[in-house]
Design a protein around this motif. Structure first.
Motif, PDB file in Angstrom:
ATOM      1  N   SER A 116       9.715   3.039  -1.525  1.00  5.84           N
ATOM      2  CA  SER A 116       9.938   2.687  -2.930  1.00  5.84           C
ATOM      3  C   SER A 116      10.549   1.308  -3.086  1.00  5.84           C
ATOM      4  O   SER A 116      10.058   0.501  -3.860  1.00  5.84           O
ATOM      5  N   ALA A 118       2.782   1.772  -3.265  1.00  7.34           N
ATOM      6  CA  ALA A 118       1.924   2.225  -4.367  1.00  7.34           C
ATOM      7  C   ALA A 118       1.253   3.571  -4.107  1.00  7.34           C
ATOM      8  O   ALA A 118       0.675   4.149  -5.031  1.00  7.34           O
ATOM      9  N   SER A 119       1.320   4.089  -2.893  1.00  7.31           N
ATOM     10  CA  SER A 119       0.609   5.331  -2.573  1.00  7.31           C
ATOM     11  C   SER A 119       1.176   6.504  -3.376  1.00  7.31           C
ATOM     12  O   SER A 119       2.360   6.527  -3.713  1.00  7.31           O
ATOM     13  N   PRO A 120       0.330   7.498  -3.667  1.00  6.63           N
ATOM     14  CA  PRO A 120       0.800   8.663  -4.426  1.00  6.63           C
ATOM     15  C   PRO A 120       1.934   9.428  -3.742  1.00  6.63           C
ATOM     16  O   PRO A 120       2.737  10.071  -4.401  1.00  6.63           O
ATOM     17  N   LYS A 121       2.007   9.357  -2.421  1.00  6.36           N
ATOM     18  CA  LYS A 121       3.078  10.059  -1.705  1.00  6.36           C
ATOM     19  C   LYS A 121       4.439   9.398  -1.915  1.00  6.36           C
ATOM     20  O   LYS A 121       5.474  10.019  -1.683  1.00  6.36           O
ATOM     21  N   LYS A 122       4.437   8.141  -2.328  1.00  6.23           N
ATOM     22  CA  LYS A 122       5.675   7.385  -2.587  1.00  6.23           C
ATOM     23  C   LYS A 122       6.617   7.415  -1.379  1.00  6.23           C
ATOM     24  O   LYS A 122       7.818   7.606  -1.512  1.00  6.23           O
ATOM     25  N   SER A 123       6.049   7.220  -0.182  1.00  2.00           N
ATOM     26  CA  SER A 123       6.863   7.193   1.031  1.00  2.00           C
ATOM     27  C   SER A 123       7.881   6.059   0.986  1.00  2.00           C
ATOM     28  O   SER A 123       9.004   6.208   1.445  1.00  2.00           O
ATOM     29  N   TYR A 146       0.831  -1.207   0.000  1.00  2.74           N
ATOM     30  CA  TYR A 146       0.000   0.000   0.000  1.00  2.74           C
ATOM     31  C   TYR A 146       0.866   1.258   0.000  1.00  2.74           C
ATOM     32  O   TYR A 146       0.641   2.178  -0.793  1.00  2.74           O
ATOM     33  N   TYR A 147       1.865   1.303   0.878  1.00  3.22           N
ATOM     34  CA  TYR A 147       2.697   2.505   0.968  1.00  3.22           C
ATOM     35  C   TYR A 147       3.689   2.622  -0.197  1.00  3.22           C
ATOM     36  O   TYR A 147       4.091   3.725  -0.547  1.00  3.22           O
TER      37      TYR A 147
END
Length: 189
Positions: free
Chosen positions: A141, A134-139, A131-132
Motif C-alpha cells: 500500500s 494497484a493489485s486487487p489483493k492490495k499486498s 503493479y502490486y
C-alpha cells in the motif's frame, strides 16, 4: 547505497538515462553480491540503486530481523526495499502482511524484475511496485520512509510526476535544473 566495487557509478539525468560505466569482472571487489552477468545487468542495477537512493524507502544493508521489527506495528501493506543478504540476489522487498512482516526476494533475470515465486516480470523495479500496489489483493500500500517527515521538495517532486507522468518530464515548462531534480526520482511512489 549498494557498493558493488570501488568505482563511482554516476548516471546523468538529462531525459532518458545514459549508460553507466560498469566495471570489468576482474576489477570487482569482494562483496556479498554476485558479479554482474553483463553490461546490461550492471546498467539496470546501477540505475535502480540510483533511483532507490532517492526514493526514501530504500534501507540498504538492513537485516531481516530489523526490517521486520520496523514493519511489525505499521499498517498492512507498508513496505521497504533493502539489500538482500543472499549472495545471488541484489534486493529484498519486506512488507507488512496480515500474518506479520514478510520478506520476498526481488529477482532479476534477462533484464526484468520479479518477485520470487511470481510469473509477473517488469523492466523496472518501480513498475513491479506499482503493479502490486494497484493489485486487487492490495499486498502493498505505501512505502516506509522512516519516522523523519519528508521534505516539501520530495513531496512536490512525487506530486509533479504523479500529475504529469514520467514520460512528460522533458516537455515540462520548467528550468533544466528542475528537470534534473525530477529525473533523480521520476516516480510517484
Amino acid at each position: 547505497m549498494v557498493q558493488h566495487n570501488d568505482t563511482d557509478h554516476t548516471v546523468a539525468r538529462q531525459g532518458p538515462s545514459k549508460p553507466a560505466e560498469c566495471p570489468k569482472p576482474s576489477s570487482v571487489s569482494s562483496t556479498h553480491f554476485h558479479p554482474f552477468r553483463d553490461q546490461k545487468e550492471c546498467e539496470l542495477i546501477t540505475q535502480t540503486v540510483d533511483y532507490l537512493t532517492h526514493s526514501g524507502f530504500y534501507w540498504g544493508p538492513l537485516d531481516v530481523d530489523e526490517a521486520h521489527t520496523r514493519l511489525a506495528r505499521l499498517p498492512l501493506g507498508t513496505f521497504l526495499i533493502r539489500d538482500s543478504m543472499q549472495a545471488n540476489v541484489f534486493f529484498t522487498l519486506s512488507y507488512r502482511a496480515s500474518e506479520g512482516p514478510t520478506s520476498v526476494r526481488l529477482l532479476i533475470k534477462d533484464g526484468s524484475f520479479s518477485l520470487a515465486g511470481s510469473k509477473h516480470t517488469f523492466p523496472c523495479l518501480f513498475g513491479l511496485l506499482r503493479y502490486y500496489i494497484a493489485s486487487p489483493k492490495k499486498s502493498l500500500s505505501m512505502p516506509y520512509r522512516g519516522d523523519v517527515p519528508q521534505s516539501l521538495q520530495e513531496l512536490a517532486r512525487r506530486a509533479v510526476v504523479q500529475s504529469f507522468g514520467k514520460d512528460s518530464i522533458q516537455q515540462l515548462p520548467v528550468s533544466k535544473k528542475l528537470k534534473e531534480f525530477l529525473w533523480l526520482y521520476p516516480f510517484s511512489i
